[in-house]
Design an enzyme around this catalytic site. Sequence first.
Site, PDB file in Angstrom:
ATOM      1  N   ARG A  43      36.882  56.466  68.823  1.00 42.72           N
ATOM      2  CA  ARG A  43      38.328  56.205  68.797  1.00 42.72           C
ATOM      3  C   ARG A  43      39.143  57.498  68.882  1.00 42.72           C
ATOM      4  O   ARG A  43      40.230  57.513  69.459  1.00 42.72           O
ATOM      5  CB  ARG A  43      38.700  55.431  67.536  1.00 42.72           C
ATOM      6  CG  ARG A  43      38.316  53.972  67.669  1.00 42.72           C
ATOM      7  CD  ARG A  43      38.776  53.159  66.501  1.00 42.72           C
ATOM      8  NE  ARG A  43      38.781  51.746  66.859  1.00 42.72           N
ATOM      9  CZ  ARG A  43      38.886  50.766  65.977  1.00 42.72           C
ATOM     10  NH1 ARG A  43      39.007  51.038  64.686  1.00 42.72           N
ATOM     11  NH2 ARG A  43      38.891  49.511  66.374  1.00 42.72           N
ATOM     12  N   LYS A 205      30.800  33.657  64.236  1.00 41.00           N
ATOM     13  CA  LYS A 205      31.379  32.340  63.976  1.00 41.00           C
ATOM     14  C   LYS A 205      32.135  31.748  65.148  1.00 41.00           C
ATOM     15  O   LYS A 205      32.897  32.431  65.817  1.00 41.00           O
ATOM     16  CB  LYS A 205      32.379  32.463  62.823  1.00 41.00           C
ATOM     17  CG  LYS A 205      31.771  32.773  61.488  1.00 41.00           C
ATOM     18  CD  LYS A 205      32.890  32.718  60.478  1.00 41.00           C
ATOM     19  CE  LYS A 205      32.464  33.173  59.106  1.00 41.00           C
ATOM     20  NZ  LYS A 205      33.658  33.564  58.347  1.00 41.00           N
ATOM     21  N   GLY A 358      34.506  44.615  67.829  1.00 43.49           N
ATOM     22  CA  GLY A 358      33.925  45.766  67.142  1.00 43.49           C
ATOM     23  C   GLY A 358      32.417  45.854  67.296  1.00 43.49           C
ATOM     24  O   GLY A 358      31.871  46.890  67.713  1.00 43.49           O
ATOM     25  N   GLY A 381      40.205  42.806  67.250  1.00 48.09           N
ATOM     26  CA  GLY A 381      41.140  41.702  67.041  1.00 48.09           C
ATOM     27  C   GLY A 381      42.271  41.704  68.051  1.00 48.09           C
ATOM     28  O   GLY A 381      42.666  40.651  68.555  1.00 48.09           O
TER      29      GLY A 381
HETATM   30  P1  ADP Z   1      32.453  41.243  67.355  1.00 46.64           P
HETATM   31  O1  ADP Z   1      32.720  42.248  66.256  1.00 46.64           O
HETATM   32  O2  ADP Z   1      31.852  41.896  68.569  1.00 46.64           O
HETATM   33  O3  ADP Z   1      33.641  40.403  67.657  1.00 46.64           O
HETATM   34  P2  ADP Z   1      31.354  39.340  65.489  1.00 46.64           P
HETATM   35  O4  ADP Z   1      31.943  40.121  64.376  1.00 46.64           O
HETATM   36  O5  ADP Z   1      31.921  38.017  65.805  1.00 46.64           O
HETATM   37  O6  ADP Z   1      31.303  40.251  66.820  1.00 46.64           O
HETATM   38  O7  ADP Z   1      29.807  39.070  65.206  1.00 46.64           O
HETATM   39  C1  ADP Z   1      28.915  40.098  64.926  1.00 46.64           C
HETATM   40  C2  ADP Z   1      27.929  39.690  63.870  1.00 46.64           C
HETATM   41  O8  ADP Z   1      27.294  38.466  64.194  1.00 46.64           O
HETATM   42  C3  ADP Z   1      26.835  40.723  63.716  1.00 46.64           C
HETATM   43  O9  ADP Z   1      26.887  41.249  62.419  1.00 46.64           O
HETATM   44  C4  ADP Z   1      25.541  39.921  63.948  1.00 46.64           C
HETATM   45  O10 ADP Z   1      24.498  40.282  63.070  1.00 46.64           O
HETATM   46  C5  ADP Z   1      25.982  38.509  63.684  1.00 46.64           C
HETATM   47  N1  ADP Z   1      25.102  37.541  64.354  1.00 46.64           N
HETATM   48  C6  ADP Z   1      24.854  37.437  65.663  1.00 46.64           C
HETATM   49  N2  ADP Z   1      23.970  36.467  65.921  1.00 46.64           N
HETATM   50  C7  ADP Z   1      23.622  35.931  64.731  1.00 46.64           C
HETATM   51  C8  ADP Z   1      22.749  34.880  64.328  1.00 46.64           C
HETATM   52  N3  ADP Z   1      22.044  34.196  65.226  1.00 46.64           N
HETATM   53  N4  ADP Z   1      22.663  34.605  63.009  1.00 46.64           N
HETATM   54  C9  ADP Z   1      23.377  35.298  62.117  1.00 46.64           C
HETATM   55  N5  ADP Z   1      24.226  36.291  62.431  1.00 46.64           N
HETATM   56  C10 ADP Z   1      24.355  36.602  63.721  1.00 46.64           C
HETATM   57 MG    MG Z   2      32.790  42.023  64.115  1.00 45.49          MG
END
Ligand code: ADP
Ligand code: MG
Length: 404
Positions: A43, A205, A358, A381
């Site tokens: 960053r 999620k 992130g 976000g």
């Molecule tokens: P981003 O930050 O890229 O938007 P998220 O915060 O939505 O992504 O999701 C990232 C998290 O999701 C990671 O910590 C990862 O471990 C978790 N994750 C991914 N696949 C699974 C899974 N099948 N079961 C549990 N956790 C998961």
């Molecule tokens: Mg995340």
Amino acid sequence: MAANPRRPAMNLIDKLPIDGHRVLIRVDFNVPIEGGDVADDSRIRAALPTIVHAIERGARVILCSHLGRPKGKPDPAFSLAPAGSVLAELLGREVILSDSPVGDGPTRLAKDLRDGGVLLLENVRFHPGETSNDDALSKALAALTDFYVNDAFGTAHRAHASTVGVTQFVREKAFGFLMAKEVEALGRLLAAPREGFVAVLGGAKVSDKIAVIQRLLSKVDTLLIGGAMAYTFLAAQGHRVGRSLVEEGHLGTARDVLSTAKRRGVQVLLPIDHRCATELKPDAKPRFVTEVDISDELMGLDIGDRTAAAYGEVLRAAKTVFWNGPMGVFEQPAFAHGTRAVADALAASSAWSVVGGGDSVRAVNESGKADAIGHISTGGGASLEFIEGRELPGLTALGYRRPT
Ligand code: ADP
Ligand code: MG
């Protein structure tokens, strides 16, 4: 030349007469700190073009950022000192750090700045007025400077004093180069033709991403789903998902997404095999499940190899790709294969790709394939809210209007 209606005019820092004047630049130095050091300086590096430009113009540069969530009062654990040291090293010049974001100290330091000098204000969230967008703090920040520039895309979705309030009290305001690059890339993504537009969505999620998924259904021709959210979709289709994370309250949402996709002719791909374990714990031993259904004692922690190959094939033929959310628990090497496969496929594809989020960005950086990605968004976000079609207060405060 006629203005491009898709690309609303953004007043950039290079149009401001900042030479010999003070310019307050809101940067995003919200970097991870481990053991008192900056663990990832991307960053800070991303903010360099704007900072270097201001220095080269002979402006007196005042930088403002938040770091973490210090609860509106000073907390040494959230000091910007480590970020200041990294910046000084990257610039090869002195960076003065104030002991507070506003007050007598910063006022004097700002006044004493020389042309080309750099002052970093201490964490603006040490002041309770930052997150409440308080006028007194906004005025105090504005009083430090002649011009205001916002280059902090990561906080553009928040109406805070240093991103929104301050703009009412400054003479002139403008976009920094990073902010403009983010807005242009995400705008270009949303304007891309549907043909060959693929979105890869994963992460923790469904509920976090539902608005983005719904918006993307009107933009893409293919949706690839992985990560924990895939199991809510598979459960919604009536598959057995064992102990995988399922958001029971969103089974209906998942069904709606699938039926909307069908109506619009959007192809949705879900995992057809998995890497599983009996529980989510460090060093969990991977168990391979070679079919869609997962037995009761297992939970899906990564997409399997056949799924990764199928997703890779779609990505290699794509023209435009948006990726948010890892395909599995990529923090553990045993469950990082799917995420790595997507990064590799994107790197090998001629598609123009944007990665936001992130954890997804971290995964791409760790894969060493970042250079092959069209645009890596610094705002998790903020990039999702932009794609959802929401108004970002930090952009609006700079006079930005979304193309219609
Ligand atoms: P981003 O930050 O890229 O938007 P998220 O915060 O939505 O992504 O999701 C990232 C998290 O999701 C990671 O910590 C990862 O471990 C978790 N994750 C991914 N696949 C699974 C899974 N099948 N079961 C549990 N956790 C998961
Ligand atoms: Mg995340």
